[in-house]
Scaffold this motif. Structure first.
Motif, mmCIF file in Angstrom:
data_model
loop_
_atom_site.group_PDB
_atom_site.id
_atom_site.type_symbol
_atom_site.label_atom_id
_atom_site.label_comp_id
_atom_site.label_asym_id
_atom_site.label_seq_id
_atom_site.Cartn_x
_atom_site.Cartn_y
_atom_site.Cartn_z
ATOM 1 N N LYS A 145 5.364 -4.520 6.568
ATOM 2 C CA LYS A 145 6.621 -3.820 6.859
ATOM 3 C C LYS A 145 7.524 -3.824 5.626
ATOM 4 O O LYS A 145 8.148 -2.803 5.298
ATOM 5 N N MET A 146 7.589 -4.959 4.936
ATOM 6 C CA MET A 146 8.376 -5.029 3.708
ATOM 7 C C MET A 146 7.880 -4.014 2.688
ATOM 8 O O MET A 146 8.664 -3.317 2.042
ATOM 9 N N LEU A 147 6.553 -3.931 2.555
ATOM 10 C CA LEU A 147 5.968 -3.012 1.578
ATOM 11 C C LEU A 147 6.246 -1.557 1.967
ATOM 12 O O LEU A 147 6.540 -0.728 1.097
ATOM 13 N N SER A 148 6.175 -1.241 3.249
ATOM 14 C CA SER A 148 6.478 0.120 3.709
ATOM 15 C C SER A 148 7.893 0.520 3.320
ATOM 16 O O SER A 148 8.140 1.631 2.841
ATOM 17 N N LEU A 149 8.825 -0.396 3.528
ATOM 18 C CA LEU A 149 10.223 -0.125 3.195
ATOM 19 C C LEU A 149 10.418 -0.040 1.687
ATOM 20 O O LEU A 149 11.052 0.899 1.180
ATOM 21 N N ALA A 150 9.832 -0.991 0.970
ATOM 22 C CA ALA A 150 9.986 -1.009 -0.491
ATOM 23 C C ALA A 150 9.385 0.235 -1.125
ATOM 24 O O ALA A 150 9.936 0.791 -2.088
ATOM 25 N N LYS A 151 8.248 0.701 -0.588
ATOM 26 C CA LYS A 151 7.572 1.879 -1.150
ATOM 27 C C LYS A 151 8.445 3.127 -1.042
ATOM 28 O O LYS A 151 8.437 3.981 -1.926
ATOM 29 N N GLU A 152 9.193 3.235 0.027
ATOM 30 C CA GLU A 152 10.094 4.379 0.178
ATOM 31 C C GLU A 152 11.352 4.217 -0.676
ATOM 32 O O GLU A 152 11.877 5.199 -1.209
#
Length: 240
Positions: A145-152
């Motif tokens: 979830k952190m990576l999904s947010l960071a990627k955006e």
């Protein structure tokens, strides 16, 4: 900065069945706008329609006065809108850093700018720095979830659509995610947040909408929702 406006929006997945029924709402620049409601109220469908995955049957979606109702997701993304879905929106066979680099693809020729954005992502989510060379398929649910947010966020959007940021996460991770959203808002990014975590949504949002059966049942600033939180939680969870 541009205001997002949704006017008399009607949308659904199947002909004759409307999930969104005449929804009107506004998302003011530089704010967090929360959307809460029971399961099936149309919250996630609202975000998908704004981002172009689903086109409205009637009504209008505009950004800064420009009608974006008929645009495809890639066209909407070019306007500075990013979407973080409820599930992990990552490439599982790539490493954490490769996922972030894909997020920064449009500025890949500016190495210094890319490095700065990655550093910001790692500063916001130190766990990702520790896992930077690990394949995303090896991440925990919270890390994904952190990576999904960071990627955006490495795309530096002006408007961020976030669907259920705390779903299935441990309380410690939930706090990190919401802290990051508040930090991003403080940097001038506008956020439209769909959330089942009613308490957190009320805490972080400047203005809120309560949806029920595809319609806005209640709306108002945070203080109005905070003053009637118990009643609102009951309505949001039960659709009472």
């Amino acid at each position: 900065m541009n205001r997002l406006a949704v006017e008399q929006l009607v949308a659904g997945y199947v002909e004759g069945i409307d999930i969104l029924a005449d929804i009107t709402l506004r998302v003011e620049p530089g704010t967090i706008t929360g959307v809460i409601g029971p399961n099936g109220a149309g919250k996630s469908t609202l975000l998908k329609t704004i981002f172009g995955f689903l086109h409205p049957k009637r009504g209008r979606i505009s950004l800064g006065g420009r009608d974006i109702s008929a645009l495809a997701p890639h066209e909407i993304k070019r306007l500075g809108i990013s979407y973080v879905p409820q599930g992990a929106n990552i490439f599982p066979q790539l490493t954490v850093e490769e996922n972030l680099l894909l997020g920064a693809w449009v500025i890949r020729s500016d190495k210094g700018r890319v490095a700065d954005r990655l550093e910001r992502a790692y500063a916001a989510f130190p766990r990702l720095r520790e896992r930077r060379q690990r394949r995303a398929t090896m991440l925990s649910g919270g890390e994904a979830k952190m990576l999904s947010l960071a990627k955006e966020l490495v795309t530096e959007p002006t408007l961020l659509l976030v669907d259920e940021p705390s779903a299935g996460l441990a309380p410690r991770i939930v706090e990190q995610v919401y802290a990051r959203l508040l930090e991003v808002r403080g940097q001038g990014v506008t956020i439209l947040l769909v959330d089942q975590n009613i308490n957190k949504a009320v805490q972080v949002s400047d203005y809120l909408y309560l949806l029920e059966r595809g319609q806005v049942r209640r709306e108002g600033p945070r203080r109005d929702f905070a003053d009637q939180l118990r009643e609102i939680v009951r309505d949001a969870l039960l659709g009472a």
